[in-house]
Design an enzyme around this catalytic site. Structure first.
Site, PDB file in Angstrom:
ATOM      1  N   HIS A  66      39.907  33.038  51.309  1.00  0.00           N
ATOM      2  CA  HIS A  66      39.228  33.560  50.123  1.00  0.00           C
ATOM      3  C   HIS A  66      37.844  34.112  50.417  1.00  0.00           C
ATOM      4  CE1 HIS A  66      41.974  30.732  47.574  1.00  0.00           C
ATOM      5  NE2 HIS A  66      42.611  31.811  48.004  1.00  0.00           N
ATOM      6  N   CYS A 105      25.697  53.862  49.849  1.00  0.00           N
ATOM      7  CA  CYS A 105      26.302  54.719  48.809  1.00  0.00           C
ATOM      8  C   CYS A 105      25.768  54.435  47.418  1.00  0.00           C
ATOM      9  CB  CYS A 105      27.830  54.536  48.811  1.00  0.00           C
ATOM     10  SG  CYS A 105      28.352  53.000  48.005  1.00  0.00           S
ATOM     11  N   GLY A 125      42.243  17.960  50.321  1.00  0.00           N
ATOM     12  CA  GLY A 125      41.207  18.250  49.330  1.00  0.00           C
ATOM     13  C   GLY A 125      41.470  19.490  48.502  1.00  0.00           C
ATOM     14  N   ASN A 166      44.034  13.367  49.784  1.00  0.00           N
ATOM     15  CA  ASN A 166      43.378  13.760  48.546  1.00  0.00           C
ATOM     16  C   ASN A 166      42.897  12.505  47.831  1.00  0.00           C
ATOM     17  OD1 ASN A 166      42.821  14.829  45.853  1.00  0.00           O
ATOM     18  ND2 ASN A 166      43.894  16.669  46.566  1.00  0.00           N
TER      19      ASN A 166
HETATM   20  C1  BV8 Z   1      46.407  37.222  43.948  1.00  0.00           C
HETATM   21  C2  BV8 Z   1      36.905  32.584  45.827  1.00  0.00           C
HETATM   22  C3  BV8 Z   1      47.673  39.200  43.767  1.00  0.00           C
HETATM   23  C4  BV8 Z   1      36.006  32.919  44.684  1.00  0.00           C
HETATM   24  C5  BV8 Z   1      38.959  31.702  44.830  1.00  0.00           C
HETATM   25  C6  BV8 Z   1      50.265  32.284  37.489  1.00  0.00           C
HETATM   26  C7  BV8 Z   1      51.016  31.613  38.437  1.00  0.00           C
HETATM   27  C8  BV8 Z   1      50.751  31.731  39.789  1.00  0.00           C
HETATM   28  C9  BV8 Z   1      49.696  32.524  40.217  1.00  0.00           C
HETATM   29  C10 BV8 Z   1      48.956  33.177  39.276  1.00  0.00           C
HETATM   30  C11 BV8 Z   1      49.223  33.072  37.926  1.00  0.00           C
HETATM   31  N1  BV8 Z   1      48.303  33.820  37.272  1.00  0.00           N
HETATM   32  C12 BV8 Z   1      47.464  34.403  38.160  1.00  0.00           C
HETATM   33  C13 BV8 Z   1      47.873  34.017  39.369  1.00  0.00           C
HETATM   34  C14 BV8 Z   1      47.320  34.411  40.621  1.00  0.00           C
HETATM   35  C15 BV8 Z   1      45.994  33.689  40.868  1.00  0.00           C
HETATM   36  C16 BV8 Z   1      46.119  32.196  40.666  1.00  0.00           C
HETATM   37  O1  BV8 Z   1      46.581  31.487  41.537  1.00  0.00           O
HETATM   38  N2  BV8 Z   1      45.652  31.702  39.496  1.00  0.00           N
HETATM   39  C17 BV8 Z   1      45.704  30.281  39.234  1.00  0.00           C
HETATM   40  C18 BV8 Z   1      44.484  29.881  38.403  1.00  0.00           C
HETATM   41  C19 BV8 Z   1      47.015  29.973  38.522  1.00  0.00           C
HETATM   42  N3  BV8 Z   1      45.706  33.964  42.248  1.00  0.00           N
HETATM   43  C20 BV8 Z   1      45.021  35.081  42.533  1.00  0.00           C
HETATM   44  O2  BV8 Z   1      44.578  35.848  41.704  1.00  0.00           O
HETATM   45  C21 BV8 Z   1      44.871  35.384  44.021  1.00  0.00           C
HETATM   46  N4  BV8 Z   1      45.184  36.756  44.234  1.00  0.00           N
HETATM   47  O3  BV8 Z   1      47.316  36.554  43.568  1.00  0.00           O
HETATM   48  O4  BV8 Z   1      46.454  38.570  44.113  1.00  0.00           O
HETATM   49  C22 BV8 Z   1      47.524  40.578  44.247  1.00  0.00           C
HETATM   50  C23 BV8 Z   1      48.338  41.011  45.287  1.00  0.00           C
HETATM   51  C24 BV8 Z   1      48.210  42.328  45.712  1.00  0.00           C
HETATM   52  C25 BV8 Z   1      47.268  43.192  45.128  1.00  0.00           C
HETATM   53  C26 BV8 Z   1      46.435  42.709  44.122  1.00  0.00           C
HETATM   54  C27 BV8 Z   1      46.557  41.396  43.662  1.00  0.00           C
HETATM   55  C28 BV8 Z   1      43.429  35.163  44.437  1.00  0.00           C
HETATM   56  C29 BV8 Z   1      43.098  33.703  44.366  1.00  0.00           C
HETATM   57  C30 BV8 Z   1      41.734  33.465  45.016  1.00  0.00           C
HETATM   58  C31 BV8 Z   1      40.695  33.206  43.956  1.00  0.00           C
HETATM   59  N5  BV8 Z   1      39.405  32.902  44.603  1.00  0.00           N
HETATM   60  N6  BV8 Z   1      37.779  31.472  45.471  1.00  0.00           N
HETATM   61  C32 BV8 Z   1      34.965  31.866  44.440  1.00  0.00           C
HETATM   62  O5  BV8 Z   1      35.045  30.778  45.055  1.00  0.00           O
HETATM   63  O6  BV8 Z   1      34.087  32.125  43.625  1.00  0.00           O
HETATM   64  S1  BV8 Z   1      39.886  30.384  44.362  1.00  0.00           S
HETATM   65  C33 BV8 Z   1      38.868  29.040  44.258  1.00  0.00           C
HETATM   66  O7  BV8 Z   1      39.521  28.114  43.437  1.00  0.00           O
HETATM   67  C34 BV8 Z   1      38.682  28.320  45.552  1.00  0.00           C
HETATM   68  O8  BV8 Z   1      38.555  29.173  46.643  1.00  0.00           O
HETATM   69  C35 BV8 Z   1      39.901  27.467  45.647  1.00  0.00           C
HETATM   70  O9  BV8 Z   1      40.936  28.141  46.272  1.00  0.00           O
HETATM   71  C36 BV8 Z   1      40.268  27.275  44.222  1.00  0.00           C
HETATM   72  C37 BV8 Z   1      39.962  25.859  43.824  1.00  0.00           C
HETATM   73  O10 BV8 Z   1      40.978  25.104  44.326  1.00  0.00           O
HETATM   74  P1  BV8 Z   1      40.693  23.821  45.239  1.00  0.00           P
HETATM   75  O11 BV8 Z   1      40.050  24.232  46.498  1.00  0.00           O
HETATM   76  O12 BV8 Z   1      41.976  23.103  45.304  1.00  0.00           O
HETATM   77  O13 BV8 Z   1      39.618  22.986  44.459  1.00  0.00           O
HETATM   78  P2  BV8 Z   1      39.861  22.107  43.176  1.00  0.00           P
HETATM   79  O14 BV8 Z   1      38.528  21.834  42.599  1.00  0.00           O
HETATM   80  O15 BV8 Z   1      40.936  22.738  42.348  1.00  0.00           O
HETATM   81  O16 BV8 Z   1      40.487  20.736  43.733  1.00  0.00           O
HETATM   82  C38 BV8 Z   1      39.702  19.884  44.537  1.00  0.00           C
HETATM   83  C39 BV8 Z   1      40.646  18.815  45.024  1.00  0.00           C
HETATM   84  O17 BV8 Z   1      39.927  17.970  45.910  1.00  0.00           O
HETATM   85  C40 BV8 Z   1      41.174  17.920  43.915  1.00  0.00           C
HETATM   86  O18 BV8 Z   1      42.568  17.731  44.107  1.00  0.00           O
HETATM   87  C41 BV8 Z   1      40.416  16.598  44.126  1.00  0.00           C
HETATM   88  O19 BV8 Z   1      41.222  15.477  43.791  1.00  0.00           O
HETATM   89  C42 BV8 Z   1      40.160  16.624  45.603  1.00  0.00           C
HETATM   90  N7  BV8 Z   1      38.969  15.908  46.058  1.00  0.00           N
HETATM   91  C43 BV8 Z   1      37.753  15.832  45.468  1.00  0.00           C
HETATM   92  N8  BV8 Z   1      36.912  15.146  46.272  1.00  0.00           N
HETATM   93  C44 BV8 Z   1      37.603  14.808  47.383  1.00  0.00           C
HETATM   94  C45 BV8 Z   1      38.915  15.273  47.255  1.00  0.00           C
HETATM   95  N9  BV8 Z   1      39.859  15.087  48.193  1.00  0.00           N
HETATM   96  C46 BV8 Z   1      39.490  14.406  49.307  1.00  0.00           C
HETATM   97  N10 BV8 Z   1      38.240  13.929  49.497  1.00  0.00           N
HETATM   98  C47 BV8 Z   1      37.286  14.103  48.567  1.00  0.00           C
HETATM   99  N11 BV8 Z   1      36.049  13.616  48.779  1.00  0.00           N
HETATM  100 ZN    ZN Z   2      28.342  51.278  49.488  1.00  0.00          ZN
END
Ligand code: BV8
Ligand code: ZN
Length: 249
Positions: free
Chosen positions: A124, A155, A192, A218
């Protein structure tokens, strides 16, 4: 740090010692013990009124570029003030014990790189990198951004963080390498991550379908837990160093 109370299944230890190909997927939970909020954690202060999914999108940037630029500027400062935790360092050393190792991260904080991981795929992007929204020119410096979003020297386009927003395609080379690693590994770790965001969340299932042993670390169960071969519940910053110690001494 736990004493040696955490005993891992001997089968897992011997599996790791014998593994030639390991793939690891990490999410925001791995950076939680460095002091960074996870995506699921509520945002605070000025940003408490927004959900990250509402801000991390091209539509949000088009609607209010300054709001989105300021959110990332705030997050870049937050990342500058934290350091990798023992979980990041344990993954950097795991790499040295496994002939073919891939660390696939969803995180944009750059902490795996800072901890020394080499075989790293940043699915990402990286919040420390800033590029032009139009011509993709990268830049390390820009004019004062207190009034307006800074513009590209080449640009005149608006600058933006080099991260993948919701609705944007992942970098093809990183995604292809990640899929290849998931499909060909002996052991796949999911650490995580809540396993919500696609296509990253599908990698564990791709690995499982090819016969890999799936290990989840996790703090709490996720949709993957019931399908994982091993679920090590707890903090990755505590479990990973202990797992390395019991496996490779
Ligand atoms: C794409 C960068 C297509 C930005 C990020 C419906 C169904 C399926 C998919 C979709 C849908 N609707 C839309 C989609 C697609 C969408 C998607 O998945 N949406 C979700 C919400 C359903 N995906 C996209 O849009 C992707 N692109 O599909 O493009 C395409 C193809 C061709 C041409 C054009 C388009 C792009 C997805 C990337 C988005 N960008 N980040 C930024 O950061 O600002 S995602 C962002 O959120 C993070 O990078 C990360 O990936 C995500 C968060 O998830 P986690 O990392 O899991 O974090 P979270 O807080 O959720 O969980 C933390 C975990 O840690 C928990 O389980 C917790 O229990 C645990 N934890 C906490 N502390 C600890 C721990 N574990 C261990 N130890 C600890 N101490
Ligand atoms: Zn530029």
């Amino acid at each position: 740090m736990p004493s040696r109370s955490v005993e891992f299944p001997p089968a897992l230890i011997s599996l790791l010692r014998a593994a030639s190909k390991v793939a690891v997927l990490t999410g925001a939970g791995v950076s939680q013990e460095s002091g960074l909020r996870t995506f699921r954690d509520a945002q605070t202060g000025l940003w408490a009124q927004y959900k990250p999914e509402e801000l991390a999108s091209p539509e949000a940037f088009a609607r209010d570029p300054k709001l989105i630029w300021d959110w990332y500027a705030w997050r870049r400062e937050a990342v500058k003030s934290v350091r990798p935790n023992p979980g990041h360092y344990a993954l950097a050393s795991m790499e040295k014990h496994i002939p073919s190792f891939s660390l696939i991260t969803q995180n944009v904080d750059g902490l795996h790189r800072m901890a020394g991981s080499q075989r790293l795929l940043e699915l990402h992007g990286n919040i420390q990198r800033v590029r032009c929204a139009e011509c993709y020119t990268f830049t390390e410096t820009w004019e004062d951004d207190s009034e307006a979003v800074p513009r590209c020297q080449e640009c005149g386009g608006l600058l933006r963080p080099d991260v993948v927003w919701f609705g944007e395609a992942l970098p093809r080379d990183q995604l292809e390498a990640a899929v290849e690693a998931a499909r060909s590994c002996d052991v796949f770790f999911s650490i995580g991550t809540s396993g919500v965001v696609q296509p990253a969340a599908s990698l564990a299932f791709a690995a499982r379908n090819r016969g890999a042993v799936v290990v989840e670390i996790n703090a709490e169960p996720t949709p993957l837990t019931s399908k994982a071969d091993y679920f090590l519940q707890g903090k990755s910053g505590e479990i990973l160093p202990e797992l390395l110690k019991q496996t490779w001494g």
